[in-house]
Scaffold this motif. Structure first.
Motif, PDB file in Angstrom:
ATOM      1  N   GLU A   1      39.060  43.556  39.367  1.00 41.77           N
ATOM      2  CA  GLU A   1      38.553  44.699  38.614  1.00 41.77           C
ATOM      3  C   GLU A   1      37.548  45.516  39.430  1.00 41.77           C
ATOM      4  O   GLU A   1      37.370  46.708  39.199  1.00 41.77           O
ATOM      5  CB  GLU A   1      37.905  44.247  37.298  1.00 41.77           C
TER       6      GLU A   1
ATOM      7  N   GLY B   1      39.556  48.384  38.628  1.00 40.07           N
ATOM      8  CA  GLY B   1      39.087  48.623  37.270  1.00 40.07           C
ATOM      9  C   GLY B   1      38.694  50.066  37.025  1.00 40.07           C
ATOM     10  O   GLY B   1      38.757  50.920  37.907  1.00 40.07           O
ATOM     11  N   GLN B   2      38.246  50.330  35.811  1.00 39.92           N
ATOM     12  CA  GLN B   2      37.896  51.686  35.384  1.00 39.92           C
ATOM     13  C   GLN B   2      36.845  52.317  36.298  1.00 39.92           C
ATOM     14  O   GLN B   2      36.888  53.514  36.566  1.00 39.92           O
ATOM     15  CB  GLN B   2      37.404  51.669  33.944  1.00 39.92           C
ATOM     16  N   ASN B   3      35.893  51.551  36.759  1.00 36.71           N
ATOM     17  CA  ASN B   3      34.869  52.052  37.676  1.00 36.71           C
ATOM     18  C   ASN B   3      34.983  51.394  39.047  1.00 36.71           C
ATOM     19  O   ASN B   3      34.007  51.294  39.782  1.00 36.71           O
ATOM     20  CB  ASN B   3      33.467  51.810  37.102  1.00 36.71           C
TER      21      ASN B   3
ATOM     22  N   LYS C   1      39.065  53.964  42.353  1.00 35.26           N
ATOM     23  CA  LYS C   1      38.810  55.177  41.574  1.00 35.26           C
ATOM     24  C   LYS C   1      37.673  55.985  42.193  1.00 35.26           C
ATOM     25  O   LYS C   1      37.736  57.208  42.295  1.00 35.26           O
ATOM     26  CB  LYS C   1      38.500  54.823  40.125  1.00 35.26           C
ATOM     27  N   GLN C   2      36.619  55.299  42.617  1.00 37.72           N
ATOM     28  CA  GLN C   2      35.484  55.978  43.236  1.00 37.72           C
ATOM     29  C   GLN C   2      35.890  56.659  44.541  1.00 37.72           C
ATOM     30  O   GLN C   2      35.488  57.799  44.813  1.00 37.72           O
ATOM     31  CB  GLN C   2      34.359  54.978  43.498  1.00 37.72           C
TER      32      GLN C   2
END
Length: 45
Positions: free
Chosen positions: A24, A28-30, A34-35
């Motif tokens: 994750e 994961g979402q953060n 993604k970054q």
């Protein structure tokens, strides 16, 4: 036009993964992916 990508330096990859503990953290979402995607798109614009 074809642009040849240079390989990322291992020390950069090591620094990015320094806080990696679980999947994750990368996906994961953060997560790192993604970054990085956000930072690259913003820089390209």
């Amino acid at each position: 036009m074809i642009v040849e990508m240079k390989p990322l330096p291992n020390d950069l990859i090591d620094a990015l993964l320094a806080d990696y503990k679980k999947p994750e953290d990368l996906f994961g979402q953060n997560g790192l992916l993604k970054q990085l995607t956000k930072a690259l798109v913003e820089r390209a614009l």
